[in-house]
Design an enzyme around this catalytic site. Structure first.
Site, PDB file in Angstrom:
ATOM      1  N   THR A 110       0.945  -1.203  -0.052  1.00 11.49           N
ATOM      2  CA  THR A 110      -0.120   0.054   0.112  1.00 11.49           C
ATOM      3  C   THR A 110       1.046   1.297  -0.051  1.00 11.49           C
ATOM      4  O   THR A 110       0.613   2.180  -0.764  1.00 11.49           O
ATOM      5  CB  THR A 110      -1.039  -0.048   1.283  1.00 11.49           C
ATOM      6  OG1 THR A 110      -1.534  -1.359   1.285  1.00 11.49           O
ATOM      7  CG2 THR A 110      -1.913   1.098   1.284  1.00 11.49           C
ATOM      8  N   ASN A 111       1.767   1.351   0.898  1.00  5.33           N
ATOM      9  CA  ASN A 111       2.874   2.473   0.915  1.00  5.33           C
ATOM     10  C   ASN A 111       3.356   2.526  -0.330  1.00  5.33           C
ATOM     11  O   ASN A 111       4.046   3.770  -0.699  1.00  5.33           O
ATOM     12  CB  ASN A 111       3.641   2.515   2.220  1.00  5.33           C
ATOM     13  CG  ASN A 111       3.268   2.941   3.366  1.00  5.33           C
ATOM     14  OD1 ASN A 111       2.976   4.026   3.776  1.00  5.33           O
ATOM     15  ND2 ASN A 111       2.174   2.056   4.005  1.00  5.33           N
TER      16      ASN A 111
ATOM     17  N   LYS B  56       0.224 -10.298   7.835  1.00  2.00           N
ATOM     18  CA  LYS B  56       0.426  -8.809   8.429  1.00  2.00           C
ATOM     19  C   LYS B  56      -1.093  -8.321   8.775  1.00  2.00           C
ATOM     20  O   LYS B  56      -1.887  -8.242   7.974  1.00  2.00           O
ATOM     21  CB  LYS B  56       0.922  -7.989   7.245  1.00  2.00           C
ATOM     22  CG  LYS B  56       0.928  -6.553   7.681  1.00  2.00           C
ATOM     23  CD  LYS B  56       1.297  -5.670   6.364  1.00  2.00           C
ATOM     24  CE  LYS B  56       1.273  -4.199   6.468  1.00  2.00           C
ATOM     25  NZ  LYS B  56       1.550  -3.324   5.552  1.00  2.00           N
TER      26      LYS B  56
END
Length: 340
Positions: free
Chosen positions: A60-61, A184
């Site tokens: 995502t980052n 995660k």
């Protein structure tokens, strides 16, 4: 009555424990914002020298949804070169392989393997969220894991998957797959972590928090680390919580956790603030002085002046701690924060 422990075999290639950084993508200052590989190389080496235990790309980052397949492979080749030239050829590189179809996720896994990744990170499909039944969800992960040349880590982040949330029953079912090695939990559900760690050893199925602001509770609950966007800005401090905890210096780890949690608040607001924080606190250190390098890819916009100031104020609480922690000592490194 004690919880029944799982008897599934240990995984052949478990994800090593520790603090991982979901690395941002850095771009050239052009209209089309091509990937800046020199900048990615420099930032990668900075993170490794900061003591992080592994790196995640195209999560995502990393703005994975905004990168094409060739860009993803090229980035992975760049960062594998960067860690190899630091004398760490086997350093863990996790690649996001999330896509909306089973076929595309399998292809991304194969691409990532060929480009030098060591593990894969996979979100659930969510394009037609109401059609993602439990059967479809479990089938998706199992089908991808069957074909993936990389061990698969489940990625649970309901905020980017239309609310689809892998619960502890789902994850317990997936843990039995020989090529699914962990999860995660960006959902931030420590109760879920406890339920999983009460049944599985880390060798069977590892549990990672999805940010560093609850790393200490995750470790206390039996988890083995976290994946945190704040590590893009402060790699030493985030990794140091874990290092202190495994050295049984829990009071020091807890105190550092408090400061880290306050600094990470900026990352919770938006990715653009995380990227701005890297530019402000790290950019000059690694020779990246153009603020546009740290902009999100269009159509997303950099933060306005008010939010930039707020980010600096919030993250500054960690600067002194970060500067007090030495970098990782490396033998045989061939480059220092720069392309040869």
């Amino acid at each position: 009555m004690p919880v029944t422990k799982s008897t599934i075999p240990a995984k052949a290639r478990p994800l090593p424990p520790g603090v991982y950084c979901p690395v941002i993508s850095l771009y050239k200052s052009t209209k089309t914002q091509e990937i800046d590989h020199d900048a990615m190389y420099k930032h990668c080496q900075y993170l490794v020298r900061g003591g992080l235990h592994g790196l995640v790309y195209q999560g995502t980052n990393g703005e994975a949804i905004l990168l094409n397949p060739e860009e993803k492979k090229d980035v992975l080749r760049t960062v594998r070169k960067a860690v190899t030239e630091l004398g760490l050829p086997d350093y863990p590189i996790v690649a996001g392989i999330s896509a909306q179809s089973t076929n595309e996720s399998i292809q991304l896994a194969k691409d990532a393997y060929e480009a030098g990744a060591s593990f894969a990170l996979l979100l659930p499909p969510s394009f037609w969220a109401k059609s993602v039944s439990e059967e479809a969800l479990l089938g998706f992960y199992r089908d991808v894991a069957d074909e993936s040349p990389l061990p698969v880590v489940c990625y649970n982040f309901p905020g980017v998957t239309a609310g689809i949330d892998l619960n502890s029953d789902d994850l317990s079912a997936l843990a039995s797959h020989p090529n699914i090695v962990g999860v995660k939990l960006t959902c931030g559900n420590v109760g879920k972590a406890v339920r999983l760690t009460s049944k599985f050893s880390p060798e069977q199925f590892s549990v990672y928090g999805g940010s560093s602001d609850f790393l200490f509770p995750t470790l206390e609950a039996g988890g083995v680390g976290c994946v945190t966007g704040l590590a893009n800005v402060f790699p030493r401090s985030t990794a140091h919580i874990y290092d202190l905890w495994i050295q049984d210096k829990k009071d020091a780890a807890r105190k550092l956790q408090e400061v880290v949690a306050n600094a990470e608040w900026a990352c919770k607001k938006s990715l653009s603030l995380t990227k701005f924080g890297v530019g402000h606190f790290v950019g000059k250190r690694i020779g990246l002085t153009d603020p546009k390098t740290f902009n999100p890819r269009r159509p997303y916009l950099p933060p306005n002046e008010k939010m930039q100031k707020w980010t600096i104020d919030v993250m500054s609480v960690l600067v002194e701690e970060e500067n007090s922690i030495p970098e990782r000592a490396l033998k045989g490194a061939q480059a220092v924060n720069g392309t040869k």
